[in-house]
Design a protein around this motif. Sequence first.
Motif, PDB file in Angstrom:
ATOM      1  N   THR A  73      39.850  -5.656  32.200  1.00 50.91           N
ATOM      2  CA  THR A  73      41.148  -5.119  32.648  1.00 50.91           C
ATOM      3  C   THR A  73      41.937  -6.199  33.388  1.00 50.91           C
ATOM      4  N   PRO A  99      43.313  -3.198  27.505  1.00 50.82           N
ATOM      5  CA  PRO A  99      43.344  -1.753  27.809  1.00 50.82           C
ATOM      6  C   PRO A  99      41.978  -1.100  27.611  1.00 50.82           C
ATOM      7  N   VAL A 100      41.068  -1.321  28.539  1.00 49.17           N
ATOM      8  CA  VAL A 100      39.698  -0.818  28.394  1.00 49.17           C
ATOM      9  C   VAL A 100      39.655   0.705  28.294  1.00 49.17           C
ATOM     10  N   HIS A 101      40.471   1.397  29.114  1.00 53.28           N
ATOM     11  CA  HIS A 101      40.361   2.867  29.082  1.00 53.28           C
ATOM     12  C   HIS A 101      40.897   3.449  27.786  1.00 53.28           C
ATOM     13  N   ARG A 157      44.325  -7.714  31.396  1.00 56.50           N
ATOM     14  CA  ARG A 157      45.188  -6.667  30.834  1.00 56.50           C
ATOM     15  C   ARG A 157      44.695  -6.118  29.502  1.00 56.50           C
ATOM     16  N   LYS A 206      49.150   3.914  34.910  1.00 61.72           N
ATOM     17  CA  LYS A 206      48.083   3.103  35.514  1.00 61.72           C
ATOM     18  C   LYS A 206      47.336   3.893  36.580  1.00 61.72           C
ATOM     19  N   LYS A 264      34.718  -3.399  31.768  1.00 62.67           N
ATOM     20  CA  LYS A 264      35.669  -3.205  32.868  1.00 62.67           C
ATOM     21  C   LYS A 264      36.348  -4.503  33.342  1.00 62.67           C
TER      22      LYS A 264
END
Lengths: 281, 609
Positions: free
Chosen positions: A148, A153-155, A151, A232, A145
């Motif tokens: 992030t 893009p973890v998700h 920037r 986002k 996490k």
Amino acid sequence: MLNDVTFGQFYPAKSVVHRLDPRIKLLSLIAIIVLLFVANNFYSLALCAVVIFSAIIASRVPFKSVLRSVKAIIFILIFTAILNIFFHRGEHVFFEYGVIHITLEGIIFTVFLICRLFFLVMASSVLTLTTTPVALTDGIESLLKPLTLIRFPVHVLALIMSIALRFIPTLIDETNRIISAQKARGADFESGNIFKRIAAIVPILIPLLISAFRRADELGDAMDARCYTDSKKRTKYKKLKFGLRDLFTFFIFAAFIAGVVLFNIYCYDICPQIYEYIKVY
Amino acid sequence: MSQDFIIECENVKFSYAGSQAYALNGVSLKVRRGEFLSVIGHNGSGKSTFARLLNGLLEADEGKITVLGLDVSDSKNVVEIRKHVGIVFQNPDNQMVASIVEDDIAFGPENIGVEREEIGRRIDWALKAVGMEKYRESTPTRLSGGQKQRIAVAGVLAIKPDVLILDESTAMLDPKGRREVIEVVKRLNKEEGMTIILITHFMEEALLADRAIVMNRGEIAIEGTPEEIFESGEILETYNLSLPRISILSQKLRGAGMRIDNVLQTEKLSSQIVKNMQNKGIYGGQSSKPDKIAINENDEWDIDVKDLVFTYSKKSPFATKALNGINLHISEGEFFGIIGHTGSGKSTLVQHFNALIKLPQAEKKYKAKKPKKGQLNPVISSISVGQFDLGNKKCDWRALRSQVGMVFQYPEYQLFAESVFADVAFGLKNFKKDISAEELEQAVRESIEVVGLDYNEIKDKSPFDLSGGQKRRVAIAGVIVTKPHILILDEPAAGLDPKGKNEIMELLHKLHREWCKTVIIVSHDMDEVAENCTKAAVISNGSVFACDAPYKIFARSSELNALGLDVPLTSKIAAQLEQQGYIIESDCTISDFADKVIEVYSGGKTNAQ
């Protein structure tokens, strides 16, 4: 419903270790791996062993299942052992012939190294045996996490992992079905030389690829229809809960880390009489 | 603008890139809030294209679509529109993103930024709406088809749409799964007032709607209530649709002078039959018994299964018993049906017939264990197919497989070669390594022609360029090319529209007459088995519940229902008539049943005179 996960190594059981937060399990594994390599004496190693074996006992996974994963690296273990026993240099020489020499230091070092690798694999398999792939993914996502902020893009990464996990069993089923269908048409995957065997894979691979693309296409539509965008504003439903038992584990590991560090520093002072014999070079 | 219409389409046209013809050619339609609309049409009629246009997955070339007053063609509106119009697609497997049910349902709400606590509440609600509360933490891959599709519905519901579109969402399910999904949809429409657009090629499902439209060649061909649509009768067949079986039966009875309205429920039909009988003074009666079907007495290619047990993932914590002592005899010459719902073990059973799953004693590594003292000898499973003893390690597996052809479910997904010829030839070349080019061509030509395709036109085409129905025929040709004595097909009609189904079953009868001695179909469609099979076995929980002529099996309807299995339409009506004192003993096919009813009806006439 733990017993619903059929792939990977996961061993369904009800234990404290199974219920631990996957993040603490991942961090603990990292700690164990680091400590195994930091350990420079048998006291530290023994402490690692105590922690790992207690974890195995607490996990209620049969010891046989844990050993099974060690079997996979048995060849590497034997190879390393032979190399070290015959070529490690030292003062107390038992046997010498050409480049080969067996020394006390060599034997001690080999035992140490083998234990280290052995424990390493056992510790990792405790994690994979007690944690479902899904929980592992959630844990990794949560641990990543902070990225992030830069920037990363973890998700998106998490979604990719989740979809991959979701489709592994589906594609395995599909592969088995295609193999059976082609076998029914007389395809032979078991005999012939290596080139023949590679050629025999074509009738499996092509339908599998086509089906994977078809599925990807349909999944894309389904995701679109369920309002997937790269916005986002996305929220996250699943939250991992850091509970009391996780805190407890955390303290155990803090003590464990301190223990290994102390043993590393004071290993000579514990029992100077035998130190000479168990020194690791 | 009136708020009553939730979706308005005006003269919508759409063509796929690279195609001249319009997939949709001027569709105008208004959908009222709270309406249950069904869209019927054969494969390729444009009904799925229509669904995709409604929520912006595709964009119309001409015309205008508005949803809740928002123009779909404006890309700014697309996400907003998708919140209001949810689609459930055909294949439940390809709609799920997560390995845990609740995570998957959360996907939609997460995408639109719903608060965490609210997502939790929506998951509760959506799971309750589809009746799957117990499965919140399960893995979708472990669920049945119907359950998976209900989860897919829940995943769409969690976005709280106003309109739910089901794009052939029941096409891949077994009858039980289909019923489950339809029940959910009906309830959502009645209790939640949700607008439903049900796209289907099952006529029986279309009957549930308030209004139905029939699509043909990208246009709306007929529009009206379901009763009105089915009244149009033969014209439906020109749209490549078939009448519901109940309508076919009614037609036949009308042909014999009975006064039967166009009804769509079995209860109504049987009460009308009773009324007709009573009007003629016939109170009770019995029909003649069905004819015995004669099959040849040859038993060279019989299949014999004794005490077959099989466990998946043996010796692992996930071991599941699939077969639990199967005893079965299939005589040469039968058109045999193996019935059971998904997971009953029927596919596992047939894979033993050509040794895709070998008996344990036939495995190379097998060593007979001596029983421990005090224990009985373990039961040894045995299978024989013709001359082949499948328990023998030395059995010639290749010869066996060339004689026992097996067509898997959705066989078109196993095509792989660059041309139709190469794909069909694949099996034959495997079995006969030294076959001459002429012989090969001859055999491939014959088998492509027997499945009803034009050899010269199709042989050099890529199998991937063919239509769905053609692909399936090519796949069947690829199995029968070795001229097997026994042909086994796992759900041969799965996923086809009614006309495609009929054509495939006709093909199988042709193969049974001209090509293979025995045909075995694995099916969960009772009507299909009743219409086609000479004998059938019901598999339930890994053992044989019954093995007999279909009409004798279906006479035990209450027991079958207890197993979660349906009975054919004819058996249902026969049971209802029997309560009124009319005993109709047919072989369960529509035509024989109609004949037997007419026999009682006209037999009564002579008595009355």
